[in-house]
Enzyme design. Sequence first.
Site, PDB file in Angstrom:
ATOM      1  N   CYS A   1      17.342  -5.091  14.452  1.00 60.90           N
ATOM      2  CA  CYS A   1      17.986  -4.900  13.147  1.00 60.90           C
ATOM      3  C   CYS A   1      17.832  -6.163  12.300  1.00 60.90           C
ATOM      4  O   CYS A   1      17.646  -6.096  11.083  1.00 60.90           O
ATOM      5  CB  CYS A   1      19.466  -4.577  13.325  1.00 60.90           C
ATOM      6  SG  CYS A   1      19.830  -3.082  14.268  1.00 60.90           S
TER       7      CYS A   1
ATOM      8  N   CYS B   1      14.809  -6.974   9.710  1.00 68.68           N
ATOM      9  CA  CYS B   1      14.896  -6.605   8.293  1.00 68.68           C
ATOM     10  C   CYS B   1      16.086  -7.255   7.599  1.00 68.68           C
ATOM     11  O   CYS B   1      15.995  -7.632   6.427  1.00 68.68           O
ATOM     12  CB  CYS B   1      15.012  -5.086   8.148  1.00 68.68           C
ATOM     13  SG  CYS B   1      13.497  -4.172   8.507  1.00 68.68           S
ATOM     14  N   HIS B   2      17.185  -7.386   8.312  1.00 66.44           N
ATOM     15  CA  HIS B   2      18.446  -7.768   7.673  1.00 66.44           C
ATOM     16  C   HIS B   2      18.880  -9.201   7.933  1.00 66.44           C
ATOM     17  O   HIS B   2      20.000  -9.576   7.564  1.00 66.44           O
ATOM     18  CB  HIS B   2      19.543  -6.802   8.109  1.00 66.44           C
ATOM     19  CG  HIS B   2      19.229  -5.371   7.788  1.00 66.44           C
ATOM     20  ND1 HIS B   2      19.135  -4.906   6.490  1.00 66.44           N
ATOM     21  CD2 HIS B   2      18.955  -4.305   8.592  1.00 66.44           C
ATOM     22  CE1 HIS B   2      18.835  -3.609   6.509  1.00 66.44           C
ATOM     23  NE2 HIS B   2      18.714  -3.226   7.765  1.00 66.44           N
TER      24      HIS B   2
ATOM     25  N   CYS C   1      17.471   4.026  10.242  1.00 71.04           N
ATOM     26  CA  CYS C   1      16.729   2.766  10.371  1.00 71.04           C
ATOM     27  C   CYS C   1      16.152   2.601  11.775  1.00 71.04           C
ATOM     28  O   CYS C   1      15.019   2.132  11.942  1.00 71.04           O
ATOM     29  CB  CYS C   1      17.632   1.578  10.040  1.00 71.04           C
ATOM     30  SG  CYS C   1      18.021   1.416   8.280  1.00 71.04           S
TER      31      CYS C   1
ATOM     32  N   CYS D   1      42.621  19.560   6.023  1.00 74.64           N
ATOM     33  CA  CYS D   1      42.860  18.110   6.054  1.00 74.64           C
ATOM     34  C   CYS D   1      44.030  17.761   5.134  1.00 74.64           C
ATOM     35  O   CYS D   1      44.867  16.912   5.454  1.00 74.64           O
ATOM     36  CB  CYS D   1      41.616  17.354   5.587  1.00 74.64           C
ATOM     37  SG  CYS D   1      40.090  17.777   6.439  1.00 74.64           S
TER      38      CYS D   1
ATOM     39  N   CYS E   1      47.831  18.059   6.340  1.00 78.02           N
ATOM     40  CA  CYS E   1      48.339  16.919   7.122  1.00 78.02           C
ATOM     41  C   CYS E   1      48.476  15.669   6.257  1.00 78.02           C
ATOM     42  O   CYS E   1      49.536  15.060   6.184  1.00 78.02           O
ATOM     43  CB  CYS E   1      47.392  16.613   8.284  1.00 78.02           C
ATOM     44  SG  CYS E   1      47.955  17.243   9.874  1.00 78.02           S
ATOM     45  N   HIS E   2      47.375  15.281   5.639  1.00 77.50           N
ATOM     46  CA  HIS E   2      47.287  13.939   5.058  1.00 77.50           C
ATOM     47  C   HIS E   2      47.723  13.835   3.599  1.00 77.50           C
ATOM     48  O   HIS E   2      47.773  12.732   3.053  1.00 77.50           O
ATOM     49  CB  HIS E   2      45.865  13.409   5.219  1.00 77.50           C
ATOM     50  CG  HIS E   2      45.455  13.264   6.653  1.00 77.50           C
ATOM     51  ND1 HIS E   2      45.969  12.284   7.467  1.00 77.50           N
ATOM     52  CD2 HIS E   2      44.600  13.990   7.411  1.00 77.50           C
ATOM     53  CE1 HIS E   2      45.436  12.396   8.674  1.00 77.50           C
ATOM     54  NE2 HIS E   2      44.615  13.427   8.676  1.00 77.50           N
TER      55      HIS E   2
ATOM     56  N   ARG F   1      36.476   9.743  14.140  1.00 75.58           N
ATOM     57  CA  ARG F   1      37.814  10.110  13.689  1.00 75.58           C
ATOM     58  C   ARG F   1      37.787  11.446  12.950  1.00 75.58           C
ATOM     59  O   ARG F   1      38.661  12.305  13.157  1.00 75.58           O
ATOM     60  CB  ARG F   1      38.373   9.013  12.784  1.00 75.58           C
ATOM     61  CG  ARG F   1      39.740   9.281  12.173  1.00 75.58           C
ATOM     62  CD  ARG F   1      40.837   9.446  13.191  1.00 75.58           C
ATOM     63  NE  ARG F   1      40.912  10.828  13.705  1.00 75.58           N
ATOM     64  CZ  ARG F   1      41.760  11.221  14.625  1.00 75.58           C
ATOM     65  NH1 ARG F   1      42.617  10.362  15.149  1.00 75.58           N
ATOM     66  NH2 ARG F   1      41.769  12.472  15.041  1.00 75.58           N
TER      67      ARG F   1
ATOM     68  N   CYS G   1      39.524  15.108  14.108  1.00 76.16           N
ATOM     69  CA  CYS G   1      40.452  15.919  13.311  1.00 76.16           C
ATOM     70  C   CYS G   1      40.055  17.395  13.331  1.00 76.16           C
ATOM     71  O   CYS G   1      40.920  18.270  13.316  1.00 76.16           O
ATOM     72  CB  CYS G   1      40.507  15.404  11.878  1.00 76.16           C
ATOM     73  SG  CYS G   1      41.505  13.905  11.684  1.00 76.16           S
TER      74      CYS G   1
END
Length: 253
Positions: free
Chosen positions: A64, A67-68, A102, A165, A168-169, A210, A214
């Site tokens: 990685c 390139c970075h 990538c 979603c 709940c949130h 995550r 859900c």
Amino acid sequence: MGKWVTIIFVLFLYAIAQQENPAEEVKKQKELLLKEMGILPGDVYAEQGRDMFNKPMGNAGKSCSSCHGQDGRYLRGAYAHMPRYYKDMDAVADLDTRIKYCMEKYMGVGNVKHDLNFKSIATYVATLSNGMKMDVKLTHPKEREMYEKGRELWYARVGKMDFSCAICHDSEAGKRVFLQTVVAVKEDKVATHWPAYRFSNDQLWTMEDRIRGCFGDMRVAPPEHFHWAVVALNLYLSYKAKGGVVRVPGFIY
């Protein structure tokens, strides 16, 4: 008899939920780990991710950092602007999807898996934006299109539970569901602390994990990692977190 056993069990779990304070439990576990280990598990994974970031892999023999820059010096602040449109992909990508692309295109890595090594790299890249404000933009037409898809998914009621979603949130935010407090997406700026270490299951999760989790909570089969629906919801959440300060890896129940 079975019906009453179920009712008693549910009431028992509810009572436990009222006695336990998730925020206090997180604080206690965090202090305990720091006392015993001197470092949190999420930070250990991030350090492992840094090592892998600089390690050549794939048929191209590149890392990685090829390139970075060493330790990703050219990626500082990048995570704070993701998900976003990438010209070489002609698509909107979140952190996970961009890393996968990538690895495959520029490093020659085949069969990229969303495993612990992958998530450790993603976590390390995210740490390069720590202390910076989340600033996801919707300037490209495909960014706006993906955001709208994410918004539609957010409010869509699905599955046998007829849940969304938003129920709940948005509607139930701040209330307790057994041992967890339902977070308010906009007010809590949830995207700013993922990737995170979850001490309840001793796992490192990215935001994709995550989101997929859900789906399972709603008793709906989750989309695969890197699926557009996951990216769309990630974009929706990250845009709502605009202005929040990135602090990863998080330490979550």
